[in-house]
Design an enzyme around this catalytic site. Structure first.
Site, PDB file in Angstrom:
ATOM      1  N   GLU A 261      -1.925   3.093   4.710  1.00 15.94           N
ATOM      2  CA  GLU A 261      -1.700   2.973   6.160  1.00 15.94           C
ATOM      3  C   GLU A 261      -2.674   3.856   6.944  1.00 15.94           C
ATOM      4  O   GLU A 261      -3.095   3.497   8.048  1.00 15.94           O
ATOM      5  CB  GLU A 261      -0.235   3.294   6.485  1.00 15.94           C
ATOM      6  CG  GLU A 261       0.665   2.128   6.096  1.00 15.94           C
ATOM      7  CD  GLU A 261       2.037   2.536   5.575  1.00 15.94           C
ATOM      8  OE1 GLU A 261       2.506   3.642   5.884  1.00 15.94           O
ATOM      9  OE2 GLU A 261       2.635   1.720   4.834  1.00 15.94           O
TER      10      GLU A 261
ATOM     11  N   LYS B 154       7.429   7.908   5.480  1.00 13.81           N
ATOM     12  CA  LYS B 154       6.629   7.370   6.588  1.00 13.81           C
ATOM     13  C   LYS B 154       7.226   7.866   7.922  1.00 13.81           C
ATOM     14  O   LYS B 154       7.624   9.021   8.010  1.00 13.81           O
ATOM     15  CB  LYS B 154       6.570   5.849   6.519  1.00 13.81           C
ATOM     16  CG  LYS B 154       6.182   5.352   5.127  1.00 13.81           C
ATOM     17  CD  LYS B 154       5.864   3.906   5.102  1.00 13.81           C
ATOM     18  CE  LYS B 154       5.716   3.465   3.654  1.00 13.81           C
ATOM     19  NZ  LYS B 154       5.025   2.212   3.504  1.00 13.81           N
TER      20      LYS B 154
ATOM     21  N   SER C 205       6.180  -1.402  -3.251  1.00 14.79           N
ATOM     22  CA  SER C 205       7.407  -2.190  -3.405  1.00 14.79           C
ATOM     23  C   SER C 205       8.202  -1.847  -4.666  1.00 14.79           C
ATOM     24  O   SER C 205       8.783  -2.718  -5.304  1.00 14.79           O
ATOM     25  CB  SER C 205       7.083  -3.689  -3.365  1.00 14.79           C
ATOM     26  OG  SER C 205       6.623  -4.035  -2.072  1.00 14.79           O
TER      27      SER C 205
ATOM     28  N   GLY D 131       5.104  -2.237   1.009  1.00 19.24           N
ATOM     29  CA  GLY D 131       6.032  -2.724   2.026  1.00 19.24           C
ATOM     30  C   GLY D 131       6.152  -4.235   2.084  1.00 19.24           C
ATOM     31  O   GLY D 131       6.674  -4.778   3.055  1.00 19.24           O
TER      32      GLY D 131
ATOM     33  N   ASN E 281       7.914   8.693   0.061  1.00 13.80           N
ATOM     34  CA  ASN E 281       7.140   8.718   1.307  1.00 13.80           C
ATOM     35  C   ASN E 281       8.009   8.089   2.400  1.00 13.80           C
ATOM     36  O   ASN E 281       8.165   6.870   2.445  1.00 13.80           O
ATOM     37  CB  ASN E 281       5.842   7.914   1.118  1.00 13.80           C
ATOM     38  CG  ASN E 281       5.060   7.798   2.407  1.00 13.80           C
ATOM     39  OD1 ASN E 281       5.327   8.534   3.365  1.00 13.80           O
ATOM     40  ND2 ASN E 281       4.101   6.881   2.453  1.00 13.80           N
TER      41      ASN E 281
ATOM     42  N   HIS F  86      -3.671   7.394   2.056  1.00 15.74           N
ATOM     43  CA  HIS F  86      -2.633   6.360   1.997  1.00 15.74           C
ATOM     44  C   HIS F  86      -3.152   5.105   2.686  1.00 15.74           C
ATOM     45  O   HIS F  86      -3.893   5.176   3.672  1.00 15.74           O
ATOM     46  CB  HIS F  86      -1.356   6.860   2.683  1.00 15.74           C
ATOM     47  CG  HIS F  86      -0.198   5.936   2.475  1.00 15.74           C
ATOM     48  ND1 HIS F  86      -0.011   4.819   3.268  1.00 15.74           N
ATOM     49  CD2 HIS F  86       0.793   5.928   1.550  1.00 15.74           C
ATOM     50  CE1 HIS F  86       1.065   4.174   2.843  1.00 15.74           C
ATOM     51  NE2 HIS F  86       1.572   4.822   1.799  1.00 15.74           N
TER      52      HIS F  86
ATOM     53  N   GLU G 215      -1.909   2.433  -5.358  1.00 21.33           N
ATOM     54  CA  GLU G 215      -1.037   1.653  -4.481  1.00 21.33           C
ATOM     55  C   GLU G 215      -1.791   0.434  -3.969  1.00 21.33           C
ATOM     56  O   GLU G 215      -2.523   0.540  -2.964  1.00 21.33           O
ATOM     57  CB  GLU G 215      -0.599   2.498  -3.293  1.00 21.33           C
ATOM     58  CG  GLU G 215       0.233   3.697  -3.676  1.00 21.33           C
ATOM     59  CD  GLU G 215       1.129   4.112  -2.523  1.00 21.33           C
ATOM     60  OE1 GLU G 215       2.339   4.059  -2.682  1.00 21.33           O
ATOM     61  OE2 GLU G 215       0.607   4.470  -1.455  1.00 21.33           O
TER      62      GLU G 215
HETATM   63  C1  PEP Z   1       4.163   3.745   0.284  1.00 23.39           C
HETATM   64  O1  PEP Z   1       4.247   3.777   1.496  1.00 23.39           O
HETATM   65  O2  PEP Z   1       3.498   4.613  -0.304  1.00 23.39           O
HETATM   66  C2  PEP Z   1       4.850   2.680  -0.436  1.00 23.39           C
HETATM   67  C3  PEP Z   1       4.632   2.559  -1.703  1.00 23.39           C
HETATM   68  O3  PEP Z   1       5.679   1.882   0.287  1.00 23.39           O
HETATM   69  P1  PEP Z   1       6.720   0.789  -0.285  1.00 23.39           P
HETATM   70  O4  PEP Z   1       7.426   1.418  -1.448  1.00 23.39           O
HETATM   71  O5  PEP Z   1       7.629   0.509   0.848  1.00 23.39           O
HETATM   72  O6  PEP Z   1       5.923  -0.400  -0.699  1.00 23.39           O
END
Ligand code: PEP
Length: 401
Positions: free
Chosen positions: A98, A11, A213, A174, A9, A96, A168
């Site tokens: 976000e 973003k 992460s 993040g 992803n 997601h 997630e």
């Molecule tokens: C994501 O945006 O789906 C995600 C898992 O981000 P990160 O790996 O940066 O935590």
């Protein structure tokens, strides 16, 4: 285990030129492979550039990060599922964290987006996850399963069987703080059990990915965790070489051969139970062998031990062999009863699922979970609250066409 799925992803990163350079560099490090699937979720404006850069690699799939729930109309700035499909997308991220927490997307809207995706022939990757406050309040399963039910409530169970799910945890996205493999497994098991219920028994085909992460250092361990069938990666997917090294991580079952990963991913009780089961199997083989040999006592038995026909009456001669076999049978029989008794105690104290000692020993997911929606056998999840599910927030007034 099925081939693991690695989803990137991006973003709001990588303009078209960067995206093209990224894909070139990634492909130089990642040849075609049958044993894993790769999906990119580039930003909408870089989508076309990625399609072009991947034209010779149909093994790599593409998805969009967001869609509107309407198929078309006056929704300035939005993209619809049919537009995404027409541009070459096969997948779409829905729900997601976000979208939920930065843009205020409601559970009702995630449901409508899932329906729009399915209508247009896109596969939704439904993202679910709890905030830190919810985890600390012991609401992890309640939140995650409620989000899952809301997202899939708008499509049939047959359509839901074709979706993907990504767990997630919001506190892990993040932040550099990932869930442990055991934490991820526990929530994935709860999701699996809920899918089994929603899909009326047919949940095994829905891959459940972990995201939050993930990086080069933790990807293999997370992938080796039971029930983790892929990774959804944000930050660590932005560097082509680093992303290639994550995608090339060993698949789950191979990683499980690593003793270090095994120790990390299993509780002491589970390991002890497995040890007892292995002992019981060996003991049963010894017992059956001793009984079979005794059944052929005399010449046949002695012959088995290589000494009956001799009159020397050696250690393995008829008489001693008979004694040795009798003693072996007694010891093996006693041990069998003892081990069976211990395992029975262990299983009666066990968690709800997996329910049998054998399930625990081989780590099989529960075949037919009967637990209620909010109660599953995940021993590592913060305990569930019994509070009734919170209704999904009301959707904002629809935009005027
Ligand atoms: C994501 O945006 O789906 C995600 C898992 O981000 P990160 O790996 O940066 O935590």
């Amino acid at each position: 285990m099925k081939s693991p799925i690695f989803a990137a992803n991006w973003k709001m990163n990588h303009a078209p030129a960067d995206a093209t350079a990224f894909i070139r560099s990634f492909l130089a490090n990642f040849g075609k492979r049958q044993d894993r699937s790769v999906i990119f979720f580039p930003p909408a404006l870089s989508f076309g550039a990625v399609v072009g850069a991947l034209k010779d690699r149909p093994d790599i799939q593409l998805g969009v990060q967001n869609i509107h729930w309407e198929d078309k109309g006056a929704f300035t700035g939005e993209n619809s599922a049919p537009i995404a499909r027409g541009a070459g997308a096969k997948y779409v991220l829905v729900g997601h964290s976000e979208r939920r927490h930065v843009f205020g997307e409601t559970e009702e809207q995630t449901g409508k987006k899932v329906a729009a995706a399915v209508r247009a022939g896109l596969t939704p990757m439904v993202c679910v996850g709890e905030t830190l406050a919810q985890r600390e309040a012991g609401e992890t399963e309640q939140v995650v399963l409620r989000q899952l039910r809301a997202a899939l409530s708008t499509i049939s169970s047959a359509q839901a069987a074709d979706c993907l799910v990504a767990y997630e945890p919001v506190w892990a996205i993040g932040t550099g703080r990932n869930a442990t493999p055991a934490d991820a497994s526990a929530v994935h098991a709860a999701i699996r059990a809920e899918l089994h219920r929603i899909l009326e028994g047919g949940s095994l085909a829905v891959p459940i990915l972990y995201g939050g992460s993930v990086n080069r250092g933790n990807a293999a361990d997370l992938l080796a965790a039971p029930e983790v069938e892929g990774l959804l990666v944000g930050g660590a997917s932005l560097d082509a070489e680093g992303w290639a090294s994550i995608v090339l991580k060993r698949s789950g079952w191979l990683s499980r051969l690593s003793f270090k990963a095994y120790l990390r991913n299993h509780s002491r009780t589970a390991m002890f139970t497995r040890f007892l089961v292995i002992l019981l199997i060996i003991d049963s083989i010894v017992l059956v062998t001793a009984i079979l040999l005794q059944a052929g006592k005399g010449g046949g038995l002695a012959a088995s031990f290589g000494g009956a026909s001799s009159s020397s009456d050696s250690l393995f001669g008829t008489r001693q062999a008979g004694n040795l076999l009798t003693k072996t049978s007694w010891w093996a029989g006693g041990l069998f009863i003892f081990l069976a008794f211990i395992l029975q105690i262990a299983s009666s104290r066990g968690r709800a699922a997996p329910t049998s000692v054998l399930d625990q020993a081989v780590g099989t997911p529960p075949a037919a979970p009967t637990a209620p929606a909010t109660g599953t056998g995940s021993q590592n999840v913060v305990p569930l609250q019994t509070a009734p599910a919170t209704p999904a927030p009301a959707a904002p007034a629809p935009a005027k066409p």
